[in-house]
Design a protein around this motif. Structure first.
Motif, mmCIF file in Angstrom:
data_model
loop_
_atom_site.group_PDB
_atom_site.id
_atom_site.type_symbol
_atom_site.label_atom_id
_atom_site.label_comp_id
_atom_site.label_asym_id
_atom_site.label_seq_id
_atom_site.Cartn_x
_atom_site.Cartn_y
_atom_site.Cartn_z
ATOM 1 N N LEU A 194 -2.048 47.903 68.010
ATOM 2 C CA LEU A 194 -2.677 47.482 66.758
ATOM 3 C C LEU A 194 -3.395 48.648 66.085
ATOM 4 O O LEU A 194 -3.600 48.642 64.882
ATOM 5 C CB LEU A 194 -3.686 46.351 67.023
ATOM 6 N N ASP A 195 -3.765 49.659 66.874
ATOM 7 C CA ASP A 195 -4.511 50.807 66.365
ATOM 8 C C ASP A 195 -4.010 52.072 67.062
ATOM 9 O O ASP A 195 -4.507 52.455 68.123
ATOM 10 C CB ASP A 195 -6.005 50.603 66.619
ATOM 11 N N HIS A 220 3.816 52.620 68.868
ATOM 12 C CA HIS A 220 4.135 52.279 67.490
ATOM 13 C C HIS A 220 3.268 51.115 67.031
ATOM 14 O O HIS A 220 2.932 50.224 67.808
ATOM 15 C CB HIS A 220 5.633 51.983 67.300
ATOM 16 N N GLU A 221 2.880 51.162 65.780
ATOM 17 C CA GLU A 221 2.003 50.150 65.211
ATOM 18 C C GLU A 221 2.751 48.835 65.028
ATOM 19 O O GLU A 221 3.895 48.810 64.572
ATOM 20 C CB GLU A 221 1.484 50.639 63.858
ATOM 21 N N VAL A 222 2.070 47.752 65.390
ATOM 22 C CA VAL A 222 2.596 46.409 65.179
ATOM 23 C C VAL A 222 1.508 45.569 64.512
ATOM 24 O O VAL A 222 0.316 45.902 64.587
ATOM 25 C CB VAL A 222 3.033 45.737 66.505
ATOM 26 N N LEU A 261 0.407 41.732 68.687
ATOM 27 C CA LEU A 261 0.866 42.143 70.014
ATOM 28 C C LEU A 261 1.714 41.045 70.632
ATOM 29 O O LEU A 261 1.565 39.867 70.299
ATOM 30 C CB LEU A 261 -0.334 42.437 70.915
ATOM 31 N N PRO A 262 2.624 41.409 71.547
ATOM 32 C CA PRO A 262 3.421 40.401 72.236
ATOM 33 C C PRO A 262 2.519 39.428 73.000
ATOM 34 O O PRO A 262 1.432 39.798 73.449
ATOM 35 C CB PRO A 262 4.278 41.207 73.214
ATOM 36 N N VAL A 263 2.980 38.210 73.158
ATOM 37 C CA VAL A 263 2.242 37.199 73.907
ATOM 38 C C VAL A 263 2.704 37.242 75.362
ATOM 39 O O VAL A 263 3.857 37.549 75.650
ATOM 40 C CB VAL A 263 2.511 35.801 73.301
ATOM 41 N N ASP A 289 -4.668 48.232 73.876
ATOM 42 C CA ASP A 289 -3.920 47.063 73.411
ATOM 43 C C ASP A 289 -3.517 46.132 74.550
ATOM 44 O O ASP A 289 -2.674 45.264 74.386
ATOM 45 C CB ASP A 289 -2.688 47.518 72.629
ATOM 46 N N HIS A 290 -4.114 46.353 75.707
ATOM 47 C CA HIS A 290 -3.897 45.528 76.901
ATOM 48 C C HIS A 290 -2.514 45.682 77.517
ATOM 49 O O HIS A 290 -2.079 44.822 78.277
ATOM 50 C CB HIS A 290 -4.224 44.055 76.623
ATOM 51 N N ASN A 291 -1.817 46.771 77.206
ATOM 52 C CA ASN A 291 -0.608 47.094 77.949
ATOM 53 C C ASN A 291 -1.059 47.517 79.343
ATOM 54 O O ASN A 291 -2.026 48.253 79.498
ATOM 55 C CB ASN A 291 0.167 48.243 77.278
#
Length: 126
Positions: free
Chosen positions: A11-12, A50-52, A55-57, A104-106
């Protein structure tokens, strides 16, 4: 065929760049606000963000970075303020690993497996 590039959503991207630079990756492309690419210090692999918009659920992405100096590297990162979900631990699959999450919690796993990564005792031979 060889795997040489992995990309994770963010996201950032700017915030993520700071995080991955602390991990020790070298920034080689900075196309803010949409994209950044790094090279790994060892080997020939690259890693990008890459910016999204969202984020995926679910569990999301798991990325593994291997280092022979796992415990020392984790100690360095802890001293820099990086928070880990768990510190280096020997796993039943014969890897030693530490887990943390990027902004981003990856899921990021720093590990050392040595020969057991490709040649565990239970490897299937064709």
């Amino acid at each position: 065929m060889k795997l040489n590039q992995v990309t994770v959503p963010s996201l950032d991207v700017k915030k993520s760049i700071s995080f991955y630079k602390k991990l020790g990756l070298r920034l080689i492309v900075e196309a803010l606000p949409h994209y950044a690419r790094f090279e790994c210090v060892e080997g020939d692999s690259t890693f990008s963000i890459h910016e999204v918009e969202t984020l995926p659920v679910g569990d999301g992405v798991y990325v593994y970075f291997e280092t022979e100096n796992l415990d020392e590297e984790v100690s360095r990162l802890v001293a820099e303020g990086i928070q880990f979900e768990h510190l280096p631990k020997d796993q039943t699959w014969l890897w030693r690993e530490a887990r943390l999450k990027d902004p981003d919690h990856n899921q990021i796993i720093l590990f050392f497996a040595g020969d057991n990564r490709k040649d565990p005792p239970w490897r299937i031979d064709e």
